[in-house]
Scaffold this active site. Structure first.
Site, PDB file in Angstrom:
ATOM      1  N   GLU A 256       0.887  -1.169   0.000  1.00  0.00           N
ATOM      2  CA  GLU A 256       0.000   0.000   0.000  1.00  0.00           C
ATOM      3  C   GLU A 256       0.918   1.210   0.000  1.00  0.00           C
ATOM      4  OE1 GLU A 256      -3.190  -0.347  -0.176  1.00  0.00           O
ATOM      5  OE2 GLU A 256      -3.403  -2.458   0.353  1.00  0.00           O
ATOM      6  N   CYS A 295      -3.163   8.618   3.434  1.00  0.00           N
ATOM      7  CA  CYS A 295      -2.872   8.054   2.105  1.00  0.00           C
ATOM      8  C   CYS A 295      -4.035   8.274   1.151  1.00  0.00           C
ATOM      9  CB  CYS A 295      -2.545   6.575   2.227  1.00  0.00           C
ATOM     10  SG  CYS A 295      -3.814   5.651   3.106  1.00  0.00           S
TER      11      CYS A 295
HETATM   12  P1  NAP Z   1       8.407   4.806   4.714  1.00  0.00           P
HETATM   13  O1  NAP Z   1       9.537   5.716   4.978  1.00  0.00           O
HETATM   14  O2  NAP Z   1       8.432   3.994   3.486  1.00  0.00           O
HETATM   15  O3  NAP Z   1       8.330   3.874   6.007  1.00  0.00           O
HETATM   16  C1  NAP Z   1       7.290   2.942   6.149  1.00  0.00           C
HETATM   17  C2  NAP Z   1       7.745   1.796   7.049  1.00  0.00           C
HETATM   18  O4  NAP Z   1       8.774   1.067   6.404  1.00  0.00           O
HETATM   19  C3  NAP Z   1       8.317   2.241   8.399  1.00  0.00           C
HETATM   20  O5  NAP Z   1       7.897   1.323   9.380  1.00  0.00           O
HETATM   21  C4  NAP Z   1       9.823   2.145   8.169  1.00  0.00           C
HETATM   22  O6  NAP Z   1      10.532   1.918   9.346  1.00  0.00           O
HETATM   23  C5  NAP Z   1       9.885   0.923   7.281  1.00  0.00           C
HETATM   24  N1  NAP Z   1      11.068   0.817   6.442  1.00  0.00           N
HETATM   25  C6  NAP Z   1      11.717   1.812   5.798  1.00  0.00           C
HETATM   26  N2  NAP Z   1      12.724   1.294   5.063  1.00  0.00           N
HETATM   27  C7  NAP Z   1      12.691  -0.050   5.251  1.00  0.00           C
HETATM   28  C8  NAP Z   1      13.481  -1.142   4.771  1.00  0.00           C
HETATM   29  N3  NAP Z   1      14.490  -0.948   3.937  1.00  0.00           N
HETATM   30  N4  NAP Z   1      13.166  -2.392   5.174  1.00  0.00           N
HETATM   31  C9  NAP Z   1      12.141  -2.597   6.027  1.00  0.00           C
HETATM   32  N5  NAP Z   1      11.364  -1.617   6.520  1.00  0.00           N
HETATM   33  C10 NAP Z   1      11.637  -0.357   6.136  1.00  0.00           C
HETATM   34  O7  NAP Z   1       7.016   5.567   4.697  1.00  0.00           O
HETATM   35  P2  NAP Z   1       6.459   6.613   5.761  1.00  0.00           P
HETATM   36  O8  NAP Z   1       7.223   7.872   5.618  1.00  0.00           O
HETATM   37  O9  NAP Z   1       6.319   6.013   7.118  1.00  0.00           O
HETATM   38  O10 NAP Z   1       4.969   6.808   5.246  1.00  0.00           O
HETATM   39  C11 NAP Z   1       4.595   7.784   4.304  1.00  0.00           C
HETATM   40  C12 NAP Z   1       4.222   7.141   3.005  1.00  0.00           C
HETATM   41  O11 NAP Z   1       3.327   6.064   3.230  1.00  0.00           O
HETATM   42  C13 NAP Z   1       3.489   8.091   2.089  1.00  0.00           C
HETATM   43  O12 NAP Z   1       4.075   8.019   0.828  1.00  0.00           O
HETATM   44  C14 NAP Z   1       2.070   7.552   2.027  1.00  0.00           C
HETATM   45  O13 NAP Z   1       1.429   7.742   0.803  1.00  0.00           O
HETATM   46  C15 NAP Z   1       2.253   6.116   2.293  1.00  0.00           C
HETATM   47  N6  NAP Z   1       1.055   5.554   2.912  1.00  0.00           N
HETATM   48  C16 NAP Z   1       0.276   4.733   2.173  1.00  0.00           C
HETATM   49  C17 NAP Z   1      -0.854   4.176   2.732  1.00  0.00           C
HETATM   50  C18 NAP Z   1      -1.727   3.241   1.942  1.00  0.00           C
HETATM   51  O14 NAP Z   1      -2.571   2.590   2.556  1.00  0.00           O
HETATM   52  N7  NAP Z   1      -1.554   3.142   0.652  1.00  0.00           N
HETATM   53  C19 NAP Z   1      -1.201   4.474   4.059  1.00  0.00           C
HETATM   54  C20 NAP Z   1      -0.392   5.332   4.770  1.00  0.00           C
HETATM   55  C21 NAP Z   1       0.745   5.872   4.191  1.00  0.00           C
HETATM   56  P3  NAP Z   1      11.248   3.108  10.155  1.00  0.00           P
HETATM   57  O15 NAP Z   1      10.177   4.050  10.551  1.00  0.00           O
HETATM   58  O16 NAP Z   1      11.870   2.416  11.304  1.00  0.00           O
HETATM   59  O17 NAP Z   1      12.228   3.728   9.204  1.00  0.00           O
END
Ligand code: NAP
Length: 519
Positions: A256, A295
């Site tokens: 997602e 999102c």
């Molecule tokens: P993110 O930076 O991609 O992080 C999301 C999760 O992934 C966090 O728990 C992060 O952990 C973890 N993570 C990051 N790099 C990783 C890796 N290499 N291996 C394993 N885990 C890893 O995203 P975010 O900034 O939290 O969220 C914002 C984004 O999420 C926006 O683009 C939004 O559109 C999207 N979003 C989508 C939905 C949907 O349902 N489609 C819902 C909500 C948000 P750490 O925090 O420990 O780094």
């Protein structure tokens, strides 16, 4: 300072090594710390699959449903404490916090009820038995059974409670144990939630684990019976798609990700109509709710050119009344800060990129000097920003998700084909909303936009009084979308449960097939 511990292998573990500090985004005060490493992830997976998986599979759907009902009850009893944590660690207003926390317990309760309906069985049939021989004796039946591995859930920072609960509800009901990894920056709510669940004793040992910290090596440890469900950015999704488990062991991956959700106003709608007011209210809610960190929030606003000025003015007027500041101390604050400094930097960059191809309609560059109840220069505040596209087909508008209170108005010629072609430039979305009272307009829009979206919301006069808007995800409806949105499919009632089950075609004697499905 409080250290958030991981709950793994039946106990709480502090982790070790480098530490991240969680702060209050309104005041930048430290709240807690998390060790980024030090959890034995391989043992966590083994323990979870062995103890949690076995215990869950022995329970019927009705029993797993009762377990989810208990989790919903526990959550409800801890609601006030969770709301306070969401205000402190997420910068949520009370209303934002309720949206996350009540949405989470509602989703648990929904799947609890589904478990009751599925009853005293452990295997699900998919449809009817099909005759495949000369006579009906030789038949086939598709069945669903829980995968034997672990459901690993990696969540985004914006919905720490709902993100945990919506994924866990489906996996636990399916009979799979869960390892949840919340985003580090806002992990306080998820951590307390798991503490409450553990203290309640509602779950068998190993059924739910929590990893606080970075867990970067976890996806690489997964194998073919595991499921990896991820919510977050497209960039992280790309890393997970390239992980060893996914590439070499066919780990089932659900993503997602980003989405530039569109709201399209039909040419029949005037500013003073019920549908026109619904459109403005939905756009304003999505800009401000959770400070635009949703999102499903509307990012692109398509308005017929002859009405663009009037609607832009109505949106601006509604935003004018919005008090922005520290939700804890500010008076009547209706929009809090962004969750982290990183998000603030990203949003400022996104606004600057948009400014190259758009004109100002509202809020300038989003700078907020004096947050209500806050101190100048402290906290991750930004004011709402609405831009006006010079060219509605400009690629920046359709490509870069600005994850904050920012939207772009794109005037169009009022033609359904034009609008749907522009919306499709977003390359796949979670939800698009269409506002009209003209059935022909809806017909064209739905047939053109459905292949590009997981959900379409049709806003009209008749539903205006009872609609929560397009930004609310319901457990009974599909959540996910193609292309840029990640290609994932979550929730949608039983469909969300199937993500955690293997579908198998069984061929044989019809009476034997029937005996397999007998409760
Ligand atoms: P993110 O930076 O991609 O992080 C999301 C999760 O992934 C966090 O728990 C992060 O952990 C973890 N993570 C990051 N790099 C990783 C890796 N290499 N291996 C394993 N885990 C890893 O995203 P975010 O900034 O939290 O969220 C914002 C984004 O999420 C926006 O683009 C939004 O559109 C999207 N979003 C989508 C939905 C949907 O349902 N489609 C819902 C909500 C948000 P750490 O925090 O420990 O780094």
């Amino acid at each position: 300072m409080k250290r958030l511990q991981s709950y793994v292998c039946g106990g709480w573990h502090p982790g070790q090594g480098e530490v991240a500090t969680l702060v209050n985004p309104s005041t930048e005060e430290p709240l807690a710390e998390v060790a980024l490493t030090g959890i034995d992830l391989a043992s966590t997976l083994q323990f979870s699959a062995k103890h949690g998986g076995n215990a869950l599979r022995q329970r019927t759907f009705a029993e797993r449903g009762a377990m989810l009902a208990e989790l919903a009850r526990v959550m409800h009893s801890g609601r006030e404490e969770l709301i306070e944590l969401a205000i402190a660690n997420g910068g949520n207003t009370r209303s934002d916090a309720k949206f996350d926390i009540d949405g989470a317990s509602f989703t648990l309760a929904h799947y609890a009820e589904l478990g009751t309906q599925l009853g005293a069985r452990t295997v699900l049939a998919d449809g009817e038995t099909t005759q495949i021989g000369r006579t009906a004796r030789f038949s086939a039946q598709h069945i669903f059974s829980p995968r034997r591995g672990v459901a690993v859930h990696i969540n985004a920072f914006n919905f720490p409670a709902w993100g945990l609960a919506e994924k866990a509800a489906c996996a636990l009901l399916a009979g799979m144990p869960v390892i949840c990894k919340p985003a580090t920056a806002t992990a306080l709510v998820a951590h307390r939630l798991v503490e409450l669940f553990v203290e309640s004793g509602a779950l068998p040992n190993g059924a739910l684990s929590l990893i606080c910290g970075s867990a970067r090596s976890l996806p690489g440890l997964l194998r073919g019976q595991d499921v990896l469900a991820f919510t977050g950015s497209s960039a992280t999704a790309a890393t997970l798609r390239a992980s060893d488990g996914v590439v070499h062991h066919s780990v089932h991956l659900n993503v997602e990700a980003d989405s530039l959700n569109a709201a399209v106003l039909g040419p029949d709608v005037s500013p003073d109509s019920e549908t026109g007011r619904l459109f403005v209210a939905d756009v304003v809610r999505d800009i401000s709710q959770k400070t635009g960190q949703k999102c499903t929030a509307i990012r692109r606003v398509f308005i017929p050119a002859d009405h663009a000025d009037a609607f832009a003015e109505a949106i601006g007027e509604a935003l004018d009344g919005l008090a922005i500041g520290d939700p804890k101390t500010g008076e009547n604050v209706r929009m809090g800060p962004l969750a982290t400094r990183q998000q603030l930097d990203n949003v400022r960059l996104g606004i600057a990129r948009l400014a190259d191809v758009t004109d100002e309609l509202y809020g300038g560059s989003g700078e907020l000097k004096h947050p209500e109840g806050g101190q100048p220069g402290i906290g991750f505040f930004v004011s709402p920003v609405v831009r006006l596209a010079r060219d509605p087909a400009s690629s920046v508008i359709h490509r870069d998700e600005v994850f904050g209170p920012v939207a772009t108005v794109c005037p169009y010629d009022g033609n359904a084909e034009t609008a749907s072609n522009l919306v499709a430039l977003g390359a796949g979305g979670l939800v698009a909303s269409i506002y009209s009272d003209d059935r022909a307009f809806f017909k064209t829009m739905v047939s053109e936009l459905a292949p590009h979206h997981g959900r379409l919301y049709l806003g009209s006069e008749k539903i205006a009084a009872q609609s929560p808007g397009p930004g609310t995800v319901l457990p009974s409806l599909l959540h996910g979308g193609p292309g840029r949105a990640g290609g994932g499919e979550e929730l949608g009632g039983l469909q969300g449960v199937h993500l955690y089950q293997q579908c198998t075609a069984i061929q044989g004697d019809k009476s034997i097939l029937a005996s397999l499905l007998k409760q």
